[in-house]
Design a protein around this motif. Structure first.
Motif, PDB file in Angstrom:
ATOM      1  N   ALA A  70       3.287  -7.305 -22.416  1.00  0.00           N
ATOM      2  CA  ALA A  70       2.159  -6.390 -22.610  1.00  0.00           C
ATOM      3  C   ALA A  70       0.814  -7.041 -22.332  1.00  0.00           C
ATOM      4  CB  ALA A  70       2.188  -5.836 -24.026  1.00  0.00           C
ATOM      5  N   LEU A 119       0.811  -1.216   0.000  1.00  0.00           N
ATOM      6  CA  LEU A 119       0.000   0.000   0.000  1.00  0.00           C
ATOM      7  C   LEU A 119       0.840   1.259   0.000  1.00  0.00           C
ATOM      8  CD1 LEU A 119      -3.044  -0.740   2.279  1.00  0.00           C
ATOM      9  CD2 LEU A 119      -2.872  -0.701  -0.193  1.00  0.00           C
ATOM     10  N   LEU A 171      -4.345  -6.832 -16.702  1.00  0.00           N
ATOM     11  CA  LEU A 171      -4.472  -6.249 -15.370  1.00  0.00           C
ATOM     12  C   LEU A 171      -5.110  -4.873 -15.435  1.00  0.00           C
ATOM     13  CD1 LEU A 171      -1.029  -7.202 -13.813  1.00  0.00           C
ATOM     14  CD2 LEU A 171      -3.229  -8.303 -13.505  1.00  0.00           C
ATOM     15  N   ALA A 172      -4.718  -4.092 -16.414  1.00  0.00           N
ATOM     16  CA  ALA A 172      -5.146  -2.697 -16.439  1.00  0.00           C
ATOM     17  C   ALA A 172      -6.519  -2.517 -17.057  1.00  0.00           C
ATOM     18  CB  ALA A 172      -4.128  -1.860 -17.202  1.00  0.00           C
ATOM     19  N   GLU A 173      -6.772  -3.224 -18.171  1.00  0.00           N
ATOM     20  CA  GLU A 173      -7.988  -2.928 -18.912  1.00  0.00           C
ATOM     21  C   GLU A 173      -9.215  -3.589 -18.333  1.00  0.00           C
ATOM     22  OE1 GLU A 173      -7.425  -3.679 -23.012  1.00  0.00           O
ATOM     23  OE2 GLU A 173      -6.046  -2.012 -23.283  1.00  0.00           O
ATOM     24  N   ALA A 198     -14.182  -1.583 -13.253  1.00  0.00           N
ATOM     25  CA  ALA A 198     -14.086  -0.132 -13.352  1.00  0.00           C
ATOM     26  C   ALA A 198     -14.906   0.595 -12.298  1.00  0.00           C
ATOM     27  CB  ALA A 198     -14.508   0.325 -14.737  1.00  0.00           C
ATOM     28  N   SER A 230      -8.625  -4.044 -12.296  1.00  0.00           N
ATOM     29  CA  SER A 230      -7.458  -3.459 -11.669  1.00  0.00           C
ATOM     30  C   SER A 230      -7.205  -4.223 -10.384  1.00  0.00           C
ATOM     31  CB  SER A 230      -7.710  -2.004 -11.337  1.00  0.00           C
ATOM     32  OG  SER A 230      -8.067  -1.341 -12.513  1.00  0.00           O
ATOM     33  N   ILE A 231      -5.958  -4.236 -10.057  1.00  0.00           N
ATOM     34  CA  ILE A 231      -5.597  -4.981  -8.855  1.00  0.00           C
ATOM     35  C   ILE A 231      -5.460  -4.022  -7.692  1.00  0.00           C
ATOM     36  CG2 ILE A 231      -3.754  -6.265  -7.788  1.00  0.00           C
ATOM     37  CD1 ILE A 231      -3.358  -7.691 -10.270  1.00  0.00           C
ATOM     38  N   LYS A 232      -6.034  -4.398  -6.607  1.00  0.00           N
ATOM     39  CA  LYS A 232      -5.887  -3.573  -5.420  1.00  0.00           C
ATOM     40  C   LYS A 232      -5.434  -4.444  -4.275  1.00  0.00           C
ATOM     41  CE  LYS A 232      -9.089  -0.215  -6.812  1.00  0.00           C
ATOM     42  NZ  LYS A 232     -10.107   0.724  -6.422  1.00  0.00           N
ATOM     43  N   VAL A 233      -4.787  -3.823  -3.382  1.00  0.00           N
ATOM     44  CA  VAL A 233      -4.343  -4.545  -2.211  1.00  0.00           C
ATOM     45  C   VAL A 233      -5.085  -3.986  -1.014  1.00  0.00           C
ATOM     46  CG1 VAL A 233      -2.372  -5.159  -0.807  1.00  0.00           C
ATOM     47  CG2 VAL A 233      -2.097  -4.819  -3.256  1.00  0.00           C
ATOM     48  N   THR A 258      -2.662  -9.393   3.983  1.00  0.00           N
ATOM     49  CA  THR A 258      -3.053  -8.622   2.816  1.00  0.00           C
ATOM     50  C   THR A 258      -3.879  -9.511   1.904  1.00  0.00           C
ATOM     51  OG1 THR A 258      -0.991  -9.272   1.773  1.00  0.00           O
ATOM     52  CG2 THR A 258      -1.070  -7.069   2.709  1.00  0.00           C
ATOM     53  N   THR A 293      -8.162   5.973  -1.923  1.00  0.00           N
ATOM     54  CA  THR A 293      -8.159   4.527  -2.124  1.00  0.00           C
ATOM     55  C   THR A 293      -8.568   3.775  -0.863  1.00  0.00           C
ATOM     56  OG1 THR A 293      -5.846   4.449  -1.486  1.00  0.00           O
ATOM     57  CG2 THR A 293      -6.317   4.657  -3.825  1.00  0.00           C
ATOM     58  N   PHE A 348       0.023  -7.331 -18.636  1.00  0.00           N
ATOM     59  CA  PHE A 348      -0.264  -6.046 -18.004  1.00  0.00           C
ATOM     60  C   PHE A 348      -1.562  -5.449 -18.531  1.00  0.00           C
ATOM     61  CE2 PHE A 348       4.397  -5.814 -17.048  1.00  0.00           C
ATOM     62  CZ  PHE A 348       4.241  -5.772 -15.682  1.00  0.00           C
ATOM     63  N   ARG A 349      -1.824  -5.665 -19.820  1.00  0.00           N
ATOM     64  CA  ARG A 349      -3.057  -5.119 -20.390  1.00  0.00           C
ATOM     65  C   ARG A 349      -4.257  -5.741 -19.692  1.00  0.00           C
ATOM     66  NH1 ARG A 349      -2.554  -5.679 -26.188  1.00  0.00           N
ATOM     67  NH2 ARG A 349      -1.089  -3.972 -25.994  1.00  0.00           N
ATOM     68  N   THR A 406      -6.182   4.180 -19.025  1.00  0.00           N
ATOM     69  CA  THR A 406      -7.116   3.957 -17.913  1.00  0.00           C
ATOM     70  C   THR A 406      -6.428   4.100 -16.571  1.00  0.00           C
ATOM     71  OG1 THR A 406      -6.661   1.621 -18.116  1.00  0.00           O
ATOM     72  CG2 THR A 406      -8.651   2.443 -19.173  1.00  0.00           C
ATOM     73  N   GLN A 407      -5.168   3.731 -16.545  1.00  0.00           N
ATOM     74  CA  GLN A 407      -4.476   3.766 -15.257  1.00  0.00           C
ATOM     75  C   GLN A 407      -4.431   5.179 -14.681  1.00  0.00           C
ATOM     76  OE1 GLN A 407      -4.356   0.536 -14.063  1.00  0.00           O
ATOM     77  NE2 GLN A 407      -2.339   1.060 -13.310  1.00  0.00           N
ATOM     78  N   ILE A 460       2.086  -1.552 -14.289  1.00  0.00           N
ATOM     79  CA  ILE A 460       0.871  -1.951 -15.000  1.00  0.00           C
ATOM     80  C   ILE A 460       0.593  -0.951 -16.118  1.00  0.00           C
ATOM     81  CG2 ILE A 460      -1.625  -2.199 -14.805  1.00  0.00           C
ATOM     82  CD1 ILE A 460      -1.209  -3.378 -12.061  1.00  0.00           C
ATOM     83  N   GLY A 500       1.515  -1.546 -24.358  1.00  0.00           N
ATOM     84  CA  GLY A 500       1.801  -2.417 -25.493  1.00  0.00           C
ATOM     85  C   GLY A 500       2.579  -1.701 -26.593  1.00  0.00           C
ATOM     86  N   GLU A 559     -12.458   6.748  -4.372  1.00  0.00           N
ATOM     87  CA  GLU A 559     -11.912   6.558  -5.706  1.00  0.00           C
ATOM     88  C   GLU A 559     -12.916   5.870  -6.641  1.00  0.00           C
ATOM     89  OE1 GLU A 559      -9.071   3.228  -5.939  1.00  0.00           O
ATOM     90  OE2 GLU A 559      -7.729   4.733  -6.705  1.00  0.00           O
ATOM     91  N   PHE A 588      -5.098   5.567 -10.622  1.00  0.00           N
ATOM     92  CA  PHE A 588      -4.279   4.533  -9.994  1.00  0.00           C
ATOM     93  C   PHE A 588      -2.853   5.012  -9.842  1.00  0.00           C
ATOM     94  CE2 PHE A 588      -7.552   1.615 -11.725  1.00  0.00           C
ATOM     95  CZ  PHE A 588      -7.953   1.127 -10.513  1.00  0.00           C
ATOM     96  N   GLY A 590       3.287  -1.393 -18.927  1.00  0.00           N
ATOM     97  CA  GLY A 590       3.160  -2.630 -19.681  1.00  0.00           C
ATOM     98  C   GLY A 590       1.889  -2.668 -20.501  1.00  0.00           C
ATOM     99  N   SER A 591       0.814  -2.124 -19.941  1.00  0.00           N
ATOM    100  CA  SER A 591      -0.460  -2.253 -20.631  1.00  0.00           C
ATOM    101  C   SER A 591      -0.516  -1.394 -21.887  1.00  0.00           C
ATOM    102  CB  SER A 591      -1.611  -1.900 -19.684  1.00  0.00           C
ATOM    103  OG  SER A 591      -1.508  -0.551 -19.315  1.00  0.00           O
TER     104      SER A 591
END
Lengths: 380, 647
Positions: free
Chosen positions: B45, A237, B51-53, B228, B56-59, B221, B127, B48-49, A264-265, A248, A254, B91, A270, A251-252
């Motif tokens: 790519a 965190l 993950l992002a598109e 979204a 999203s990953i949150k902790v 965690t 967040t 990661f795409r 989007t990030q 992210i 591309g 958020e 984010f 990498g996203s």
């Protein structure tokens, strides 16, 4: 060489100097800054007035400053090198005594009317100027003599300690590296560099060994940064969050990216510090590998043109100064990129000419003004 | 300085050579960067795409289960219960006001609560999930869960919350937990990220606060994918935190419950110690309060009721209260006197009801006087004149040194809040505190436990334990942490003359076993449980001349808050002491009438681990005792049912 030796007749005078400005460099700088404007417009969610507009104004001021500085003969700048260094050093002391504290570190001096100066930025340029002047003055045979090396080291370390006290590890590293580049180009024996690198490796080892003991060498938060770098999951965190999210975003993107204003990030907040240190990730997300490689190429071209100018310059001061400025600039963008791509710990170095930030950009353009001056007034 | 042409050429060549070297190093750097970018943006790519598109990953931090607290027999006294709550994350919510408005239609939320949440949301990181409502009923909770698509950023969570199944019994000993406040954060230099979780519970008082480190545990965690709108799609992985360590205290919950019930409506405190180990078997301050109210967030009127009550339910009188010990202090004077050789065991003093010092008269409680009394008799009948005389001979320095040896004026290191140090005054103390020199009159007052002397019920119990064993018994409250038994403190001998101790103990025995003893009415007739003790009645204020003129002669005529404190200390069984008890009833009147009967009941209860046989009481009292016993508001012996989990 003193200016008496310049073949003054071949040096352009008056407004004719404009023709001799290193125009490709000007174009390249403008191109990079324009990428910056685009990204600032994008991260502000399509609003000009938040970051992009002030940045443009500063760029205009900086560009004007660069040309003015460039038109002043280089021998003038050499003669004021020591003065610039001393002023910057005094400002660093002043910031230590009554600077304002921001983000946990003392870095700024307020001049009232909202004008703020970060003396450590000024010092990056002044240090290069003084070292170039020093090695210009110094007999070449003495370059590697221990005493004269020691003086150069002292010139570098005085401001470094002041910056470390603020505490600003990123700038301190850049100062040392920038100074080392001038010394390297000036021809100081490679043995010194080898020894220092060996010592640094030993010191890094000692720092890790000291952890948790009473003689711990660096602050806990600095250790945590190193920890997060080595294992971003350890502080998911905190700073690890930045690195994870930055990667992210990167990498996203591309190959070709998601398209302008489609990241989007950064859109979904984010990304941390999306308009300053981490702006590169937004570029990567929206313009992909093509975009990042283009920016990297532009940066490399800037450095390349500087090196080209330095190599064709027979004046020792001009040449050293140009190498120094180009080298520092090189460090700026490589460290920032290495940081956001996860090759280096996060040390808080902005992406030059692109990240939002007032004084940094103006001072950087001023430094390129020195490069221009060296270029225009080179002996022919 | 002029440079030769050769030098200039050297310089130029040197710089160019080094420049090339520098350039190649820089090229390597740039190459590395380019490869890294290619790796991230081309090779990786797709990952990661994803993950992002898509998501999203949150902790999220998982708060650990707080360590449980058990009594000496393993009964749960502080546990955790399931808590259904609703949180909102700025958020993801977008328009927070709108979402909160919709929530308010589903849940019984007041405008003030919504306003609080709104402020909290604005203040914290975007967040961070902010708790909107907790301790929801299952119906409310599920109605929010069903409507989740219309409530972006709102999530339903099941957490653990502290619960004290025995309610008021352990309020003072354990304290309670509450949400971390900004004040707590400013006070602590604790970097634990858990504290940043809004409404995370930390110990505020008592054992909960003092053993916070052990009880808290470590955060876990969980990495989750959210879409979204911030809805949780799935959990990627989960690392459970380490639960806090369980703690076992030395208190016996059954005895604790009995003592609290026995103290009843009085403003009183009682302490029961195991004289061998120093274990605190019961530490009660009455009246008490329900700590669960504080965990849930106490309401204004409830809180005012507690603070405005003149019996001060929030104060832990058993360790925080400092009272003039009155006659219970006479053992200290007696031991100091014998120790310094000021008096021998058989020596008598003549009591004619008062003693004179200069032109001041110091009265004995018995106006007519006790006649010739020796040490044992003077303890038995609590003769003041004897102790005025003896204190004068012994001197304050010896007396206060003895008091400290027996625990008065010593701050015991127990994990409880605001433990009182009491006071064993001496000449240096008075000079330092008031800038005045010590007077003989002060010594006389101190000799009978009045004046400057102060002791807490805990210290009185320790004193009793030390007299009964002759060893420097230290009280302890924690028996085990995380399953490891803490070894009891091995009390060293006090180094007092055994004959002196025997004389004092005999005097204490007479108090509750001899016909002339001040607590004869509270005797125990069962030979295996005989009790030794000492009554004390400490003056809060003198009856003024004006009041005397109005006809106020006895305590019961005074308003409650000016009546004397009633004290009693004891140990039992006399032949083989196992427990020491102290009882202080604030403004309770006389030690012998108010405190001694309570102490006797507690002693018998502790020795029998439950109600004693009625045969332990004198015949004439048995009917009354039985009736009182039935009327006691004891907790259901089955213990509380359900409602909390042991996890």
């Amino acid at each position: 060489m003193s200016y008496l030796e310049y073949n003054v007749k071949t040096v352009p005078v008056g407004l004719r100097k404009i023709l001799y400005v290193n125009w490709p460099l000007v174009v390249l700088l403008t191109a990079v800054a324009s990428i910056g404007f685009l990204m600032l417009y994008s991260v502000a969610g399509g609003r000009l007035e938040i970051w992009a507009e002030p940045q443009m104004k500063r760029f205009a001021i900086g560009m004007t400053g660069m040309l003015v500085i460039g038109l002043v003969p280089i021998w003038f700048w050499r003669n004021v090198s020591a003065v610039a260094y001393i002023v910057a050093l005094l400002l660093l002391v002043a910031v230590d005594l009554f600077g304002s504290v921001g983000m946990g570190a003392q870095r700024w001096i307020e001049f009232g009317a909202g004008l703020r100066l970060q003396p450590s930025e000024l010092m990056k340029v002044a240090l290069v100027m003084l070292l170039a002047a020093y090695y210009d003055w110094l007999d070449i045979q003495k370059t590697s003599h221990p005493l004269w090396v020691l003086i150069a080291v002292a010139i570098i370390l005085m401001p470094t300690f002041l910056v470390l006290k603020q505490p600003d590890l990123g700038t301190a590293i850049l100062l040392v590296a920038g100074g080392a580049i001038v010394m390297f180009v000036a021809g100081v024996s490679l043995w010194y560099f080898g020894t220092v690198i060996a010592l640094v490796v030993a010191l890094v080892f000692a720092v890790f060994e000291s952890r948790g003991t009473t003689w711990q060498l660096i602050k806990d938060y600095q250790f945590r940064r190193i920890d997060t770098f080595l294992d971003p999951g350890s502080d998911p965190l905190g700073a690890g969050y930045n690195i994870t999210q930055a990667q992210i975003a990167l990498g996203s993107g591309g190959w070709a990216g998601k398209g302008f204003m489609q990241g989007t990030q950064s859109r979904l907040n984010f990304l941390p510090e999306k308009h300053t240190d981490f702006i590169f990730t937004t570029l990567a997300e929206e313009f992909g590998f093509v975009g990042t490689l283009s920016l990297l190429s532009l940066y490399v071209l800037i450095v390349g043109f500087c090196i080209g100018s330095a190599m064709s310059n027979r004046d020792r001061y001009s040449s050293l100064l140009t190498y120094g400025v180009a080298g520092t600039f090189f460090l700026f963008f490589t460290v920032n990129m290495a940081m956001v791509t996860g090759l280096m710990p996060v040390v808080g170095v902005p992406l030059p000419l692109v990240s939002y930030g007032g004084t940094a950009m103006i001072i950087l353009l001023g430094a390129f003004g020195l490069v221009q001056s060296a270029h225009i007034h080179r002996p022919r | 300085m002029r440079r030769t042409t050769r030098d200039a050429i050297d310089s130029y060549r040197g710089i160019s050579r080094r420049g090339m070297l520098l350039g190649s190093m820089q090229a390597i750097f740039v190459g590395t960067l380019a490869f890294r970018m290619r790796y991230l943006q081309v090779d990786q790519a797709d990952q990661f795409r994803l993950l992002a598109e898509e998501n999203s990953i949150k902790v999220r931090l998982l708060p650990p289960a707080r360590g449980l607290i058990f009594d000496r027999n393993g009964t749960l006294v502080a546990g955790n219960e399931q808590n259904y709550r609703i949180t909102i994350t700025r958020e993801d919510a977008g328009d927070t006001d709108d979402v909160l408005g919709r929530l308010a239609r589903l849940l019984p939320l007041t405008d003030a609560e919504i306003e609080d949440t709104r402020k909290e949301v604005a203040r914290r990181s975007p967040t961070l999930p902010i708790t909107v409502a907790d301790r929801l009923s299952w119906t409310d909770f599920s109605s929010v869960a069903v409507n989740a698509p219309a409530l972006p950023g709102v999530s339903t969570e099941v957490g653990l919350s502290r619960v004290y199944p025995l309610g008021p019994d352990f309020a003072h000993v354990l304290g309670y937990v509450g949400p971390v406040s900004d004040y707590d954060l400013s006070k602590l230099s604790d970097p634990d990220p858990l504290l940043q979780i809004p409404r995370f519970q930390i110990g505020k008082l008592g054992v909960e606060a003092r053993l916070e480190k052990e009880l808290r545990g470590k955060a876990g965690t969980r990495r989750i994918e959210v879409n979204a709108t911030g809805r949780i799609m799935r959990e990627l992985n989960r690392k459970e935190g380490d639960p806090g360590e369980n703690v076992q205290i030395t208190i016996d919950q059954k005895l604790q419950n009995y003592v609290l019930a026995r103290l009843g409506e009085d403003s009183a405190a009682a302490m029961v110690l195991d004289v061998q180990t120093g274990d605190i078997l019961a530490a009660v301050s009455a009246p008490s309060f329900d700590p669960n109210l504080f965990v849930r967030g106490i309401s204004g009127p409830d809180y005012r009721a507690l603070t405005e009550n003149d019996h001060r339910p929030l104060a832990d009188k058993s360790v925080q209260g400092a009272y003039p010990p009155g006659s219970t202090f006479k053992m200290v004077t007696a031991l100091a006197a014998m120790g310094s050789g000021a008096i021998s065991e058989d020596e008598t003093v003549y009591c004619r009801g008062y003693t004179e010092l200069g032109n001041r008269r110091f009265h004995c409680w018995k106006r007519g006087g006790h006649g010739h009394v020796n040490l044992v008799e003077s303890l038995e009948q609590s003769c003041d004149v004897f102790f005025y005389e003896v204190a004068q001979r012994t001197g304050i320095e010896n007396i206060s040194a003895m008091a400290r040896r027996l625990g008065i004026g010593e701050k015991f290191d127990l994990p409880m809040s605001a433990i009182s140090e009491g006071l064993a005054p001496d000449k240096a103390w008075k000079l330092g505190r008031y800038g005045k020199s010590w007077l003989i009159g002060d010594t006389l007052n101190a000799g009978i436990g009045q004046g400057y002397v102060l002791a807490s019920p805990l210290q009185l119990a320790v004193m009793s334990a030390r007299i009964s064993t002759g060893r420097a018994v230290m009280p302890r409250l924690i028996r085990a942490i995380g399953g490891t038994e803490l070894s009891p403190f091995d009390a060293p001998a006090l180094g007092l003359n055994e004959n002196h101790l025997r004389a004092v103990r005999k005097g204490m025995f007479q108090v509750s076993n001899s016909r002339r003893g001040t607590a004869y009415g509270s005797r125990i007739v069962d030979d295996t449980m005989r009790m030794a003790g000492k009554t004390g009645t400490s003056q809060v204020r003198n009856i003024t001349a004006a009041e005397r003129a109005r006809g106020v002669t006895s305590n019961s005529d005074l308003p409650w808050e000016r009546r004397d404190h009633a004290l009693f200390i004891s140990f039992a069984p006399f032949d083989d002491p196992r427990i020491a008890v102290s009882v202080v009833v604030e403004h309770g009147g006389g030690g012998s009438t108010t405190a001694a009967p309570i102490a006797r009941d507690i002693v018998l209860q502790a020795l029998n681990d439950g109600f004693p046989p009625l045969t332990a009481y004198p015949k004439s009292q048995r009917n009354r005792i039985e009736a009182e016993r039935d009327a006691l508001p004891l907790r259901d012996p089955q213990g509380p049912s359900g409602g909390y989990s042991r996890a």
